[in-house]
Structure formats: structure tokens, C-alpha cells
Design an enzyme around this catalytic site. Sequence first.
Site, PDB file in Angstrom:
ATOM      1  N   HIS A  21       0.813  -1.203   0.000  1.00  0.00           N
ATOM      2  CA  HIS A  21       0.000   0.000   0.000  1.00  0.00           C
ATOM      3  C   HIS A  21       0.853   1.263   0.000  1.00  0.00           C
ATOM      4  CE1 HIS A  21      -4.284   0.750   0.338  1.00  0.00           C
ATOM      5  NE2 HIS A  21      -3.990   1.889   0.914  1.00  0.00           N
ATOM      6  N   GLU A  64      -8.748   6.253  -5.342  1.00  0.00           N
ATOM      7  CA  GLU A  64      -8.255   5.427  -4.252  1.00  0.00           C
ATOM      8  C   GLU A  64      -9.198   4.255  -4.036  1.00  0.00           C
ATOM      9  OE1 GLU A  64      -5.904   6.986  -1.354  1.00  0.00           O
ATOM     10  OE2 GLU A  64      -7.298   6.595   0.276  1.00  0.00           O
ATOM     11  N   HIS A  73     -10.772   1.400  -1.487  1.00  0.00           N
ATOM     12  CA  HIS A  73     -10.978   1.076  -0.075  1.00  0.00           C
ATOM     13  C   HIS A  73     -11.679  -0.269   0.031  1.00  0.00           C
ATOM     14  CE1 HIS A  73     -10.523   3.656   3.721  1.00  0.00           C
ATOM     15  NE2 HIS A  73      -9.392   3.564   3.088  1.00  0.00           N
ATOM     16  N   ASN A  74     -11.179  -1.221  -0.736  1.00  0.00           N
ATOM     17  CA  ASN A  74     -11.837  -2.521  -0.838  1.00  0.00           C
ATOM     18  C   ASN A  74     -11.810  -3.299   0.467  1.00  0.00           C
ATOM     19  OD1 ASN A  74     -11.888  -1.759  -3.498  1.00  0.00           O
ATOM     20  ND2 ASN A  74     -10.117  -2.991  -4.073  1.00  0.00           N
ATOM     21  N   GLN A 131     -11.666   2.284  11.691  1.00  0.00           N
ATOM     22  CA  GLN A 131     -11.553   3.730  11.587  1.00  0.00           C
ATOM     23  C   GLN A 131     -12.933   4.294  11.306  1.00  0.00           C
ATOM     24  OE1 GLN A 131      -8.889   1.854   8.972  1.00  0.00           O
ATOM     25  NE2 GLN A 131      -8.326   3.908   8.358  1.00  0.00           N
ATOM     26  N   GLU A 190      -4.232   4.637  11.988  1.00  0.00           N
ATOM     27  CA  GLU A 190      -4.801   5.291  10.806  1.00  0.00           C
ATOM     28  C   GLU A 190      -6.028   6.100  11.170  1.00  0.00           C
ATOM     29  OE1 GLU A 190      -5.032   2.558   7.510  1.00  0.00           O
ATOM     30  OE2 GLU A 190      -2.856   2.385   7.451  1.00  0.00           O
ATOM     31  N   ASN A 202      -3.666   4.363  -7.989  1.00  0.00           N
ATOM     32  CA  ASN A 202      -3.647   3.631  -6.734  1.00  0.00           C
ATOM     33  C   ASN A 202      -3.669   2.149  -7.074  1.00  0.00           C
ATOM     34  OD1 ASN A 202      -5.872   2.324  -4.659  1.00  0.00           O
ATOM     35  ND2 ASN A 202      -4.384   3.634  -3.643  1.00  0.00           N
TER      36      ASN A 202
END
Lengths: 744, 228, 87, 87
Positions: free
Chosen positions: A59, A103, A105-106, A250, A325, A545
Site C-alpha cells: 500500500h 483510491e 478502499h476494498n 476507523q 490510521e 492507486n
Amino acid sequence: MDKVIEQTTEATPEQIRDQKLYQAMGLTDHEYRLIKDDVLHRLPNYTEVGLFSGMWSEHCSYKNSKPVLKKFFTKGKHVVKGPGEGAGIIDIGDNQGVVFKAESHNHPSAVEPFQGATTGVGGILRDIFSMGARPIASLDSLRFSEPQTDQDKYFISQIVAGISAYGNCIGVPTVGGDTAFDDAYEHNPLVNVMCVGLMDLDKIEVGAAAGVGNSIVYVGHKTGRDGINGASFASFQFDSEHESQRSAVQVGDPFEEKLVMEACLDVINNHAKALVGIQDMGAAGLVSSSAEMGSKAGGNGMVLDLDLVPQRETGMSAFELMLSESQERMLLCVKAGHEAEVLNVFADHGVDAVVIGHVTEGHQYQLRHHGKLVADVPVDSLASQAPVYHRESAVPEHLKNVDQRQFSPQITNPTETLKRLLAQLTIASKESIYETYDTQVQTNTVVAPGSDAAVVRVRHYDKALAITTDVNGRYLYLNPRIGGQMAVAEAARNIVASGGVPLGITDCLNFGNPEKPDQFYELDQAVIGMSEACEKFEAPVISGNVSLNNEYDNVPIYPTPMVGMVGLIKGLKHVTTQDFKQAGDLVYILGQTHDDFNGSQIQKMQTGKISGKLFDFDLDYEVHIQQLTTQAIQKELLNSAHDISEGGLIASIAESTFGNQLGVDLSSDLTVNQFFSETQSRFVVSVPKQKQAEFEALVGENATRLGKVVDDNHLFVQATDGYFDIDVDAARDIWKGALACRLK
Amino acid sequence: MKFAILAFPGSNCEMDLYYAIQDIIKEDVELVSYKESSLTGFDAVLIPGGFSYGDYLRSGAIARFSPIVPALQKFAKSGKPVLGICNGFQILTEAGLLPGSLQKNVSAKFICKTEPLVVNNADSVFSSQFNAGQVIHLPIAHGDGNYYCDQETLRDLVANNQIVFRYQNNPNGSVANIAGITNRAGNVLGMMPHPERAVETVLGSSDGIGIFQSIVNNVANREVVAHG
Amino acid sequence: MTLVKVYVTYKRSILNPEAQAVHSALTRLGYNDINDVKLGKYFELTVADGKSKADLDQEINEICDKLLANYNMENYHYEIAETEAAQ
Amino acid sequence: MTLVKVYVTYKRSILNPEAQAVHSALTRLGYNDINDVKLGKYFELTVADGKSKADLDQEINEICDKLLANYNMENYHYEIAETEAAQ
Ligand SMILES: Nc1ncnc2c1ncn2[C@@H]1O[C@H](COP(=O)(O)OP(=O)(O)O)[C@@H](O)[C@H]1O
Ligand SMILES: [Mg+2]
């Protein structure tokens, strides 16, 4: 060297070595040895291992994809900043730059759909405003399995709700996206978000921390134990045994982000002299942002005092503080002596900001905690000197010995087949998704979701941006290279249909496990194909990404490189939509149609799967057809234009009738089957009668007249061996209702 | 005349309103921070949409304790026009300047689309440019737009002609299809639809102009009366 | 009828922006003696009679796990009141 | 520290869309014995010691009236726990 003092509660360096504890953090034996023998020449302590595990994750480091990404076409005369920064920038004239990036976010979304989606949106927004740009539009590209159970439906609705909650609150319109359903995404849904910003080109910011003595300033939410080491988590694959691999979730707070955004833009625009660099805290949080800023500046080191980091929880370790994060945080490098000026701006906006360290002589990245030195590593070893792997590539089994023939649809009642097609979730209207997004805030949205590309005007100028996301994973599954070309071509087709000319792309490379040669092959070939197309369209890749390891129980998703493209529309009068506008207009198909069915929606619908050799594709012809369309739009010959993609010609014709309650009366020398073919390089356009001669002279042989738009609200299309015959209202109800109904 | 646009932390339509007034209505306009405590010098106050304080707890519940609110209350009492749009409407109800409250849409989802509205009262300061019964098209964009009040309050609203706009196809569950209401004095309007998003045909509708123009005309008339 | 009161609260380490917003609003309003604010959900479920205590417990736990609470982020507990309580 | 638990619920006459959504989800999941669902908010306020009971009552009522509950739609009640309760 200062003495590095170990934390007592954590594993000792010897324990880490002997029990191979680094493996649990995602580092390989080889990488651990590199750190120990080549970088530090001693045993790393727990905190240091943590720093490397975060920074050397795929990442953050792109260690598996870097050699592939090098193949991208990235040049172009309008590129101001290419890949490498938070986001890329393209010059659109008038001292303005358009900034964009996507981006994925899978993995976070698979674990916690609502928050996974919100934090995805939040993260990409920070990438944009950290460049000094104001976000003006977001898009979301979603891949789900066909919803069957309540669980599936809940999952999808939570993803959509998360995107809606964040974007709506922060006041950035979500103007488009794409949504497709296929069981290839059953255990591995894709949630990709793209954000577009606009900036004055004399205000570019970079994420660098230079100048000995300058201060490192922490901005935004306090740090908690959220998503500790999420970066290496995102780079792990899922399987049924490791399903419980969950770090603290998060939570997105769009309100805080709004304050942080306004404050950062205020600093960038009004206190430029005080600011050296600015970067968002994304994957691998504080370590990633600070080490990247330090490394990028080159030639200096950095020391951070972790006791100064605002903390939401008590007793956090250095490891936790560095790898958390927590969302809505930024890191700034501020010129010595200007700290108070900058901190005041944040205070004024109600945002916490504190100095937590400064740029030092030398090249070391040092952390102090409770008065002790807890990490001391060369700054470049974390960032620019992360290992790079050249993975092995091998043709996947499913691409060997494929059937060369094209599938042939079995159609007895064309109208019934059309009805079924319109109810396929991938074809059906996505209105029930996008009507929960604020598509209009900022009052620049000229074309909201529902046509091809979204169109957002540039206020006070006679120009607009066309924006789209596209990729058809089925095509890539059958041929990653050609499928990669098609993904870019389809995006460009949407831009062109809206009146734009492609400027550039961003991407999210959603693939399987790069350590498996057959899955790496897909990544590598797709990038080659995409790059070939980008070069032809003069649409460089300016950002992107990578999301790898999208596999479940060893089965990867379809290779799905989401393409986010931005185009420029020079003059608002050129904005074009897909809807037919008035009865009497002539309907044409631009581009040739062939029997191209492998990988198509009709093959999937009729056989339940896709198979065979992908049909042919000619990039030069595609460019030619797109240029003709652009010329026709710029000469104001078209009243509508719609690209042809999934579902083929008949789907595009039907969709063009839905917006304005108009019908069509058409006939053609194509077969019924060919109306479902997915041959690329085609558009359905409508031309006002008085422009007929001029249009036909321009396009010549490349267009075929099919008939005209009628006002009786009826769709009639005669093929050589049958006809389609349906009320527009009836067709539209099926198309509009299908998704909402399946998600109920 | 001069418009004030209040900006709270989390407001996100203040610039949209600003451009609508400056570029289309072509009147003086100024952003006023929630931290200010005076509204002297302004002829009308606009409260924009958005998510003040994230709309956490309840939409508008926290914003109404801002330093500017006492000045807003005084301004409203003086009879000058106050228009709250979307979150602005929610703040006005929480601040007690308008009756009732706005709860979650019946669908429990955010809805963004253009809705037909019937002008129910064309005599208000905010709607005199329209005709009674006229249908106009304005975008809505809200999650909490479901207007609620008790029966007694509703009777009052009807009796005093305080319902200015009604939805033609109630999208959110509001009682009596209410999209916008005034206070009893008629100088404070709260509405969920966004007129500032409908001031240019290129963006889909220009029906919103009538609302701002009504305010301008009424302020001008007041001045004539005051000076005449 | 049995009334079941279910309380769903955030786990300790999870950020709750809403509770933070309420806390800072209270501080701004001058309530400086409020040291912490937690905010969760409160459900009242009215359940038809006829289940044993054990079955009811199982049902409520199931409902909480599946729907009312998000086990990634939230904790829950509940109380069973014998009769329907007046509000 | 004193822990005050505040419950904010909708008034009877108010149809709460979120509670309805939960109720119909439960029905779809097969929990047909749930006859009614009410949904409210649950606050835990940690208050510094040193106030008399009467003063504390006044403070909490004020806070609820001003901020935590909307009197148009909501009711509230609260409980004062003597010591800080563990979660
Ligand atoms: N997830 C989504 N979010 C926002 N808009 C979407 C989404 N999915 C689809 N759309 C919108 O629906 C319309 C049709 O999408 P799509 O079928 O992907 O178009 P095309 O095939 O022309 O690319 C587009 O305007 C697109 O932006
Ligand atoms: Mg399209």
C-alpha cells in the site's frame, strides 16, 4: 549513534528475531534481513519493525507494482505533475489546474462497509486538498456480487450510505461513478473513489519537509488506536480462515474533515510563505506522511516527539502512535519562526494543530517517546529505498486453449430479451444509488449522474470538465491487455459523448495476488494495454492507486483496473447528453458493428458466465470514431450522443429515449443478435434534420442512419430478422425499477 | 440592498448562495461568520444549507447556540426578512424562530433530486414573484427534511397562511406536504428545497430566482414606505 | 407483552464524532463540569409473550448481533422488563 | 465522578422512520414476535463531583431541555449513578 532504548512491554529485538514476530506484521524473512543487515546493521526494535512493516507494505511502497507502473504513459504537454505526489495536476488554461486521483478502499469496506466507504472518500479528498486544490467533484466505482441475501443487500446499502454520508456532509458533489454486479466480486467487493479538484497553478503544494530547523506540525483529529497497521492489513489477502483479521475500525468524521480542509486551504492560499510542505496522513498514518515528506525533501533528517502528538486514548505506544490510521489528520512542514502564524489559522477554524518535531541535519528519522529515543533509522530506508520486486508472469490457465468462436445469442422474442436485458443490474439505472448523493452542491453540476460523463463547469469561465469512471472486468478477464485498452477507450468514449476531449486519467488497479505468476500476468498485461490506449488518446496517467491481493480462498476477482478520466469541454455550448431531444431528429450509429459477444452482457445473461476469446479491438479506429464525434459536437451537428458499451446498441438506443419521453422509429440491416453485440468504437447520435447533409458529409461511411426520433413514446426498431417493439414508459420502468427492487 | 449570508462550521452552501446573489440577483452580499454578534447594516439574512456541526445530535441543534444567533433573533424580531434553506431551516426550528421540527426522511435516506413545488402563498415576502398555485421546480438535497408539527400548530400554519411551498409529490413524509413555512409575522421563511441551486438554466432550472427577487422587491417597497 | 430495553454503545477505542460534538457544545455553553460524554442508541423492543427466558435471551442476542449493534464497533447490553412499561 | 444516564425517546405520536426501518428489517429476518420498536438516544455524562443533588438535577434538566432533547418530538428521563460505572 544515540542509544536506542527498548520498550519494556513489547517484544525485545531478540524475541522479534527468534520468534519471527515480524511476519505477523507482514514482513518477510528476506525483508527483515534487509532491515537488520543492510539498513540498520543491528536488530530493529519493536517500534522500528512496525515502521518498516507499514512503510514496506504494498500500500505504501508499491513494492510489487512499481516495475509495472513504470510502463504507464505519463507524459503530455499539459501535465504539470504526474504520478508521485498526492495527486496529479493538468493545466487547463487560465492559470488553472485540474487535480485528480482515485483510491481503493476494498478491504476496509469488506470488513465494515459504512465506515470503510466513508474513510475512503475522506482519504481521497485529503489527497486533493493537500495539493492546494479545492475538491469540486467525487465519483464512486463499485463492484458487487449479484445481491441475493439480506446480508448482500445490507452490505451494498451500507457502502452507498457511507459514500453519501461523507460526500454530502463535506459539500463535495458526487457527480458520477459506475456500478457493476458480478459474482466474481462475491467475497471481494470493490469500492473505489475518485476526487477532482481545481486550483490556481501558482499555488501548488508539495509533500516535502525541507530546511533544517523547520517545524513539523500535526493537524486534525487526535490519534487513537484505529486501524493500527491498516496499510499492511490492506495488503493482506482474505480467506475464510483469516476472516477475523480485524484491526480497530476507523470512523470517518466528515465534519472534522470539512474544518481541516478549509483551514488547510486557508494556510495554502493566504500563508504560503510560512508553509514548506503539506501531506495527508493516509495509509500507515504518521510514519508514512512524515517519512515520505522527509525523504522527498532529500538531504535532511527529522525528529518527532511523540509525547506531543494529540492522543484520544491513554497509554498508546510509539508503535501504535506511528501506525494508527485515525482519520482527518494532516502533516505540515512550517518555516521556523512562522509556527504561531500557522497555528493561529487552525485555531481560528477550530482545528487542533501542534508542533511535534522538526527537520534535522543528517539523514536519520528519529522518534522520541517519554523522553527516550525509540526509533532511529535512515529516513530514505523507509520511503524511497523500500524493496522492489520483479514478479514472475505466466499466462493463466483460463486463457489457454480458449474457444476462438464468438458466442451466438439465442433470441426468439427480441422485445422480451430486451426487457430482460434492461433489468440486468449492471445495465439497469443506478438512480437508487445516486439519488442519495448530493450531486449539485457547489452549483456547478451541468450534467448530473444519468448520462455518460458527468459535466462540472468551471465557474466564471466558458469551460467545463467532463468526468467518468469505467472498466469492464469481464473483458479483462478474457484478455487483460485488450481489456485494459478497452477500459481507457470506454472512458474516453464517455468523455467524448459529453462534449469533452480527454485530458488524462487516474486509475485504481484492483487485482489479485502479485506473487502468483498468473495473477501478476493480468496486472502487467492490463497496464500495458491501458498505457497503449492512453498514448493513443494523448491522455496520460497522472495519478493512481494499487489494490492487490483481491482474492478469496485463492480465487481472484476479475482484473479490474478502474479508469477515472477527466476531459475538457471548451465552451458550455458543447455540453452534450445522451437523451434524444426532439421528434424528427435523425438517429445514427457511428462506427461498425460486428458479431462480438464473448464477454458481453448477453452472453452472461444467457449462459450465466463469460467465456471464449475476447473479440477484436482496433485502437486507431476507436480514436478515429471518437474524433469524428468530437468534430460533430464542436460543429454543433448533434442533439445527443451516447456511447455504446455493456448491453450493446439496443441498450444505448433505449437509454437515449428514457430522459425526455420520446420514442424512435428505426430500421437497420443488422440482425437482432447484432443489436446486443458489444463491438467497441460506437456511438448512438441524433442529428437535427437541417444538419443532416453537413453531418453525413463529415462522417461519410462511418455512420449509418437508422431512422428518427418520434414523439409517440414508443420504441420500434426493425432488424433484418425481427424487431423490437415496446412502450418507452414500460421499458423505462423496468430499467429504473430493477436495482431498487433487488435491493429492497 | 445588502444580504448577509451566515456561515457556521460545516455549512456548505454559503458560497452557492453568495454567487446566486452576486452574479444573478446582482445585489450586495457578505458572508457573516457564526462568531460575529451583529447584523447591523444588512437588509436580509440568508442561512445556508450544509451540515452545521456535522448535523450531529440533530440537524441544526448545535449551531443555534452560536454567537450570531441572538443577533439573528433580534433581526427577525425587527421584521426584516430571514430565509433559512435546508440546514438553515433546521437551525431556525431549533432556535425557536419557526415552529415544528425536521426529522429523518421516511425512506431514512438522503434524497437529492428536483421536485415540483406548489406555491401555496404568493403573498409572502419570499414568494410575491409567483402566482398562487403556480408549480415551480427546485432541487432538494436532504436526509432530515421530513417536517413535523402537532395538529394544533398545523391548524395555525394553515389559518395564518404560513405554508408558502408544498411538495407536489411528497418526497420525505412531511406533514401536509410542507416544503416551506414562515413564522406568524411572515418575515422568516424556512424551506428544505434549494432556490440557490436553481438560478441558471444551464444547471437545470431558474425558478429559484423568484424567491430572491421577491425579497429584493419587498425590501425596496419597505424602503419606499419607510421614506415616503 | 415483554419490554426489552437494549443499549448500544461504542467500544472504547472507537471514535464517536457525535459524542465529541455534544461534549464540546456543552463546554461552549459553560457546562465545564461535564468531563465526558458517551452517546449510544437506546431501543425498546416490545416482544410477544410466550417464549421462555432462555429463548428470549437467545432471540435478543441474535437480533443485537445481527442488526442492532455492529460488533466491529459497538457493545450492547439489555434488560428485560416483565410487563410493558409505560413510557 | 458522577455518571448520569440520559434517555431521549420520541414522543408517542411521532413516527420515527429509523425505528420503522429497524422493525421491518426484523420482520424480514423472521422475528415476527417483535410487535414494536422504539429507537432513542442514550447518553452517559460523566460529571465532576461537588454539586448538591438539587443543583445536579437542575443542570441535567437544563442540558436536556436546551440541547439533548427536542421538546417538539422527544421526551427524556435520566438516572444518576453514584459512582462512575465501568463500561
Ligand atoms: N455508483 C455510482 N455513483 C454515482 N453515479 C453512478 C454510479 N453508478 C452509475 N452512475 C451513473 O449512472 C450513469 C450510467 O452509468 P454507466 O452505466 O456506468 O454508464 P456508461 O456505461 O455510459 O459508463 C452515469 O451517469 C454514471 O455516472
Ligand atoms: Mg456511457
